[in-house]
Scaffold this motif. Structure first.
Motif, PDB file in Angstrom:
ATOM      1  N   LYS A 100       0.844  -1.191   0.000  1.00  0.00           N
ATOM      2  CA  LYS A 100       0.000   0.000   0.000  1.00  0.00           C
ATOM      3  C   LYS A 100       0.885   1.249   0.000  1.00  0.00           C
ATOM      4  O   LYS A 100       1.926   1.297   0.660  1.00  0.00           O
ATOM      5  CB  LYS A 100      -0.911   0.008   1.219  1.00  0.00           C
ATOM      6  CG  LYS A 100      -1.855  -1.200   1.317  1.00  0.00           C
ATOM      7  CD  LYS A 100      -2.884  -1.202   0.202  1.00  0.00           C
ATOM      8  CE  LYS A 100      -3.884  -2.330   0.392  1.00  0.00           C
ATOM      9  NZ  LYS A 100      -4.901  -2.351  -0.685  1.00  0.00           N
ATOM     10  N   HIS A 101       0.432   2.267  -0.720  1.00  0.00           N
ATOM     11  CA  HIS A 101       1.195   3.514  -0.751  1.00  0.00           C
ATOM     12  C   HIS A 101       0.265   4.661  -1.124  1.00  0.00           C
ATOM     13  O   HIS A 101      -0.849   4.449  -1.628  1.00  0.00           O
ATOM     14  CB  HIS A 101       2.335   3.422  -1.779  1.00  0.00           C
ATOM     15  CG  HIS A 101       1.864   3.569  -3.201  1.00  0.00           C
ATOM     16  ND1 HIS A 101       1.315   2.521  -3.911  1.00  0.00           N
ATOM     17  CD2 HIS A 101       1.851   4.648  -4.045  1.00  0.00           C
ATOM     18  CE1 HIS A 101       0.991   2.935  -5.125  1.00  0.00           C
ATOM     19  NE2 HIS A 101       1.295   4.213  -5.235  1.00  0.00           N
ATOM     20  N   HIS A 102       0.735   5.862  -0.897  1.00  0.00           N
ATOM     21  CA  HIS A 102       0.044   7.048  -1.401  1.00  0.00           C
ATOM     22  C   HIS A 102       1.054   8.171  -1.590  1.00  0.00           C
ATOM     23  O   HIS A 102       2.106   8.203  -0.953  1.00  0.00           O
ATOM     24  CB  HIS A 102      -1.093   7.487  -0.471  1.00  0.00           C
ATOM     25  CG  HIS A 102      -0.631   8.075   0.826  1.00  0.00           C
ATOM     26  ND1 HIS A 102      -0.233   7.309   1.895  1.00  0.00           N
ATOM     27  CD2 HIS A 102      -0.495   9.373   1.241  1.00  0.00           C
ATOM     28  CE1 HIS A 102       0.116   8.084   2.904  1.00  0.00           C
ATOM     29  NE2 HIS A 102      -0.039   9.347   2.537  1.00  0.00           N
ATOM     30  N   ILE A 103       0.725   9.050  -2.521  1.00  0.00           N
ATOM     31  CA  ILE A 103       1.617  10.149  -2.891  1.00  0.00           C
ATOM     32  C   ILE A 103       1.209  11.408  -2.129  1.00  0.00           C
ATOM     33  O   ILE A 103       0.070  11.864  -2.232  1.00  0.00           O
ATOM     34  CB  ILE A 103       1.565  10.407  -4.408  1.00  0.00           C
ATOM     35  CG1 ILE A 103       2.047   9.160  -5.175  1.00  0.00           C
ATOM     36  CG2 ILE A 103       2.417  11.621  -4.780  1.00  0.00           C
ATOM     37  CD1 ILE A 103       1.886   9.273  -6.675  1.00  0.00           C
ATOM     38  N   LYS A 146      -5.469   5.456   3.116  1.00  0.00           N
ATOM     39  CA  LYS A 146      -6.078   4.764   4.258  1.00  0.00           C
ATOM     40  C   LYS A 146      -5.399   3.422   4.515  1.00  0.00           C
ATOM     41  O   LYS A 146      -5.253   2.999   5.665  1.00  0.00           O
ATOM     42  CB  LYS A 146      -7.569   4.551   4.014  1.00  0.00           C
ATOM     43  CG  LYS A 146      -8.339   5.795   3.575  1.00  0.00           C
ATOM     44  CD  LYS A 146      -8.263   6.910   4.589  1.00  0.00           C
ATOM     45  CE  LYS A 146      -9.088   8.116   4.155  1.00  0.00           C
ATOM     46  NZ  LYS A 146      -8.957   9.250   5.098  1.00  0.00           N
ATOM     47  N   GLY A 147      -4.986   2.762   3.447  1.00  0.00           N
ATOM     48  CA  GLY A 147      -4.342   1.470   3.611  1.00  0.00           C
ATOM     49  C   GLY A 147      -2.877   1.555   3.971  1.00  0.00           C
ATOM     50  O   GLY A 147      -2.270   0.547   4.350  1.00  0.00           O
ATOM     51  N   THR A 148      -2.269   2.746   3.840  1.00  0.00           N
ATOM     52  CA  THR A 148      -0.849   2.895   4.159  1.00  0.00           C
ATOM     53  C   THR A 148      -0.604   2.800   5.659  1.00  0.00           C
ATOM     54  O   THR A 148       0.481   2.411   6.096  1.00  0.00           O
ATOM     55  CB  THR A 148      -0.330   4.239   3.623  1.00  0.00           C
ATOM     56  OG1 THR A 148      -0.675   4.355   2.232  1.00  0.00           O
ATOM     57  CG2 THR A 148       1.181   4.349   3.761  1.00  0.00           C
ATOM     58  N   TYR A 149      -1.617   3.161   6.465  1.00  0.00           N
ATOM     59  CA  TYR A 149      -1.474   3.176   7.922  1.00  0.00           C
ATOM     60  C   TYR A 149      -2.362   2.100   8.535  1.00  0.00           C
ATOM     61  O   TYR A 149      -3.446   1.805   8.034  1.00  0.00           O
ATOM     62  CB  TYR A 149      -1.842   4.558   8.472  1.00  0.00           C
ATOM     63  CG  TYR A 149      -1.005   5.664   7.872  1.00  0.00           C
ATOM     64  CD1 TYR A 149       0.242   5.979   8.377  1.00  0.00           C
ATOM     65  CD2 TYR A 149      -1.478   6.379   6.767  1.00  0.00           C
ATOM     66  CE1 TYR A 149       1.014   6.989   7.816  1.00  0.00           C
ATOM     67  CE2 TYR A 149      -0.715   7.388   6.202  1.00  0.00           C
ATOM     68  CZ  TYR A 149       0.538   7.683   6.723  1.00  0.00           C
ATOM     69  OH  TYR A 149       1.307   8.675   6.170  1.00  0.00           O
ATOM     70  N   ASP A 150      -1.900   1.525   9.635  1.00  0.00           N
ATOM     71  CA  ASP A 150      -2.681   0.477  10.290  1.00  0.00           C
ATOM     72  C   ASP A 150      -3.880   1.082  11.023  1.00  0.00           C
ATOM     73  O   ASP A 150      -4.005   2.298  11.177  1.00  0.00           O
ATOM     74  CB  ASP A 150      -1.796  -0.343  11.234  1.00  0.00           C
ATOM     75  CG  ASP A 150      -1.133   0.505  12.313  1.00  0.00           C
ATOM     76  OD1 ASP A 150      -1.673   1.572  12.657  1.00  0.00           O
ATOM     77  OD2 ASP A 150      -0.067   0.096  12.812  1.00  0.00           O
ATOM     78  N   ALA A 151      -4.752   0.206  11.505  1.00  0.00           N
ATOM     79  CA  ALA A 151      -5.978   0.660  12.157  1.00  0.00           C
ATOM     80  C   ALA A 151      -5.709   1.344  13.483  1.00  0.00           C
ATOM     81  O   ALA A 151      -6.575   2.074  13.998  1.00  0.00           O
ATOM     82  CB  ALA A 151      -6.921  -0.529  12.359  1.00  0.00           C
TER      83      ALA A 151
END
Length: 655
Positions: A100-103, A146-151
């Motif tokens: 998972k990643h985000h820019i 949202k998926g880059t970080y855990d719950a």
């Protein structure tokens, strides 16, 4: 269809088949890498993580951690990725599992990008790696903040907004309730500028709610602008319960308030003003620990109280009037040699409670978690997100999918501009024409040389009748004057330039005989026949030099056309650099290298054409000399056979 057209058609088909075979063979070359996650992506590079003793030297457990990948012109080719970076993909070390990643930021013009990647289960004290894939113009965006970080991550602010409240990148959507002042050119993209007066409020959401004694982690990058006493950076209060993270004359502290009173951590070594530092606060099991730049800074023996109200960034709310004063905390230990203080334990002690000043400075990358992050996690974030992460993260060279265009050559070709390709296509056409002419001329002259040798062997056997070898034109069925050549042999020698000269000479002699009676050739007749032979010689010379001008054009025009493409390409490169303002060598080098491709193409056209031209000129000279020698020999024999003395001898022999 003429023989020449048929030959050219066969030659063109052969050249096309050769080119297709060459292309097919080159595609069979092995790729740089043996495994590939997805062949639709043309490029990949390995990113190495080193937390061993040779790198960041993190011995505490780390676990799954969001990792900042900084891309710039020195480690990434923005021109080969999509304009918005949506073709970026990150894959685990097994080259199978997408990550998972985000820019956070993408600027292909300036060559800067900030990308957050979730790395699962990073082992302490070891080396690991993962893959970055790009180079797929058809790829759809795969950003997943949202998926880059855990719950357990309750809030993440990148502060890259402008004119709007900060957006939470975690799954809980805890967006800020007020707008702050953007700080351009922060440590990680844009940040938030706090002036001590304007406060950014965070929502009182259930996901940010804290139970009494619950674990908690708060971290951010901070840059104090001045040594302000007793200033609040982050605060949260519910009646008599409260928590404040701040700076006291440059020294970070944590202050906890509950029904028993207020406790504050001891004062350690202050940080320098106008310098970035990673500050983290971790609460667990009745102890609150402050980390500064990844190392323990101070501790407080206390548990965080239950808090459910709004939180404030950049200041504090007035304390409740009923708050009981408590004594000051124990003095802090003296700073150590590296400018930081050892961890300080502080027990509850009476202090006077008063309203705090607002924090003045910048803040970036605020993260709040509902669990106590490990010391390894904190040190990893501090090292990897800082201004010098080279001890922890390193980038390898690009690898490409299986293709004949790989390595530096592929980089150069993919950087060629439209004008450069136009010139290159023109040069390819010119090269193809020169190769076709070379093949045609070499074949023709080889055939000429063989036919000439065969004809001369028969010609030198003539004893008294120079017309004995003449078979007429190819479409004539009958032999001329009882030729001594058979039909098969005649077909071969007709391709000889010497035979064509001989044929004209034989016709001239035959026209001067009447009723097969012997006549004498005087000097004027011999000169006339020689003039006819010379005219054929000129035509045969022109036939030998046919299309040689194509080679001379390739030799002289190819380099100049290539130079034109290079000059235009360099002009465009410098114009683009001037427009963007980026003058680093990584921005200039691909454009200049691509511009030089046109010059290389021009030389590749001219050099083979030059070698072929010199070879053909030599062969033309040899064949031309053979024709001149033959004309002299023919005229000499003609004078010998048909002079007055020779005719007398013939008549006597006939009687």
């Amino acid at each position: 269809m003429s023989k020449g057209s048929s030959l050219r058609r066969k030659m063109t088909n052969a050249a096309a088949g050769l080119a297709l075979g060459f292309t097919a063979a080159m595609t069979l070359f092995p790729a740089t890498a043996n495994a590939w996650w997805n062949d639709e992506w043309q490029l990949r590079k390995k990113i190495n993580i080193d937390v061993s003793a040779t790198g960041a030297n993190i011995t505490d457990p780390i676990g799954t951690v969001p990792t900042l990948v900084r891309l710039h012109a020195g480690n990434f080719r923005f021109s080969l990725a999509k304009e918005d970076g949506s073709d970026l993909r990150f894959v685990a070390t097994d080259d199978k599992t997408p990550l998972k990643h985000h820019i956070e930021k993408w600027d292909s013009l300036l060559g800067e990008a900030l990308v957050w990647v979730s790395l699962p289960n990073v082992a302490s004290g070891a080396k690991s790696d993962f893959w970055l894939y790009y180079g797929n113009k058809k790829a759809a965006a795969a950003n997943d903040a949202k998926g880059t970080y855990d719950a357990d991550t309750a809030l993440v602010y990148h502060f890259n907004e402008r004119g709007t409240p900060a957006i939470d990148s975690s799954v809980w959507a805890n967006n800020a309730q007020s707008v702050g002042q953007a700080a351009d050119g922060s440590l990680i993209g844009n940040g938030l500028r706090l002036d001590g007066r304007n406060i950014v409020t965070l929502p009182a959401s259930p996901s940010l709610g804290m139970a009494d004694g619950a674990p908690f982690t708060w971290s951010a990058w901070v840059k104090p602008a001045a040594m302000v006493p007793n200033s609040a950076l982050f605060s949260r209060r519910d009646g008599g319960n409260g928590m404040v993270i701040g700076f006291d004359n440059g020294s970070p502290f944590i202050e906890v308030s509950n029904a028993a009173g207020t406790q504050r951590s001891g004062v350690g070594a202050p940080v320098a003003a106008n310098s970035w530092h990673h500050l983290a606060v971790v609460a667990a099991s009745g102890t609150v620990t402050i980390y500064l730049d990844g190392a323990p800074y101070a501790t407080l023996n206390a548990s965080l109280p239950a808090l459910t109200g709004v939180a404030r960034l950049g200041g504090d709310a007035p304390p409740p009037a009923a708050a009981a004063p408590v004594a000051p905390a124990a003095d802090a230990a003296a700073p150590v040699a590296d400018g930081t203080a050892p961890a300080v334990d502080a027990a509850a002690a009476p202090v006077a409670v008063a309203a705090m000043a607002g924090f003045v400075g910048d803040i970036d990358e605020l993260q709040i978690s509902k669990i106590a992050r490990s010391p390894g996690f904190i040190k990893f974030a501090s090292t990897e997100q800082g201004s010098d992460p080279t001890k922890l993260i390193a980038f390898s060279n690009d690898e490409e999918t299986a293709s004949w265009m790989s390595g530096h050559f592929a980089i150069i070709l993919k950087s060629v501009t439209i004008d450069g390709w136009i010139v290159i296509v023109m040069l390819i056409v010119m090269a193809a024409a020169s190769w076709i002419v070379t093949y045609d001329r070499v074949s023709y002259m080889k055939k000429q040389a063989g036919a000439n040798d065969r004809f001369m062997k028969s010609f030198r056997k003539l004893a008294d009748n120079l017309t004995a070898l003449d078979r007429g034109e190819a479409d004539e069925n009958a032999a001329v004057l009882g030729s001594k050549l058979g039909e098969e042999e005649a077909q071969m020698v007709r391709a000889s330039s010497l035979y064509r000269i001989y044929h004209v000479g034989a016709e001239q002699i035959s026209h001067r005989f009447a009723n097969n009676e012997m006549i004498r050739l005087n000097g004027a007749s011999i000169s006339a026949i020689r003039a006819a032979l010379d005219s054929v010689f000129v035509k045969e010379s022109q036939r030998l030099n046919k299309m040689m001008v194509v080679l001379t054009i390739s030799i002289s025009g190819g380099p100049f056309l290539g130079l034109l493409g290079t000059v235009v390409g360099v002009m465009i490169t410098f114009a683009a650099i001037a427009e963007s303002g980026d003058v680093n060598v990584n921005a200039i080098a691909p454009g200049i290298a691509a511009a030089l491709v046109a010059t290389v193409a021009g030389l590749l056209v001219a050099i083979p054409a030059l070698f072929a031209y010199n070879y053909l000129v030599t062969r033309i000279g040899e064949l031309t000399t053979d024709m001149q020698v033959f004309i002299d020999e023919f005229v000499t024999k003609m004078a010998e056979f048909y002079s007055t003395e020779a005719i007398v001898d013939h008549r006597q022999a006939a009687e």
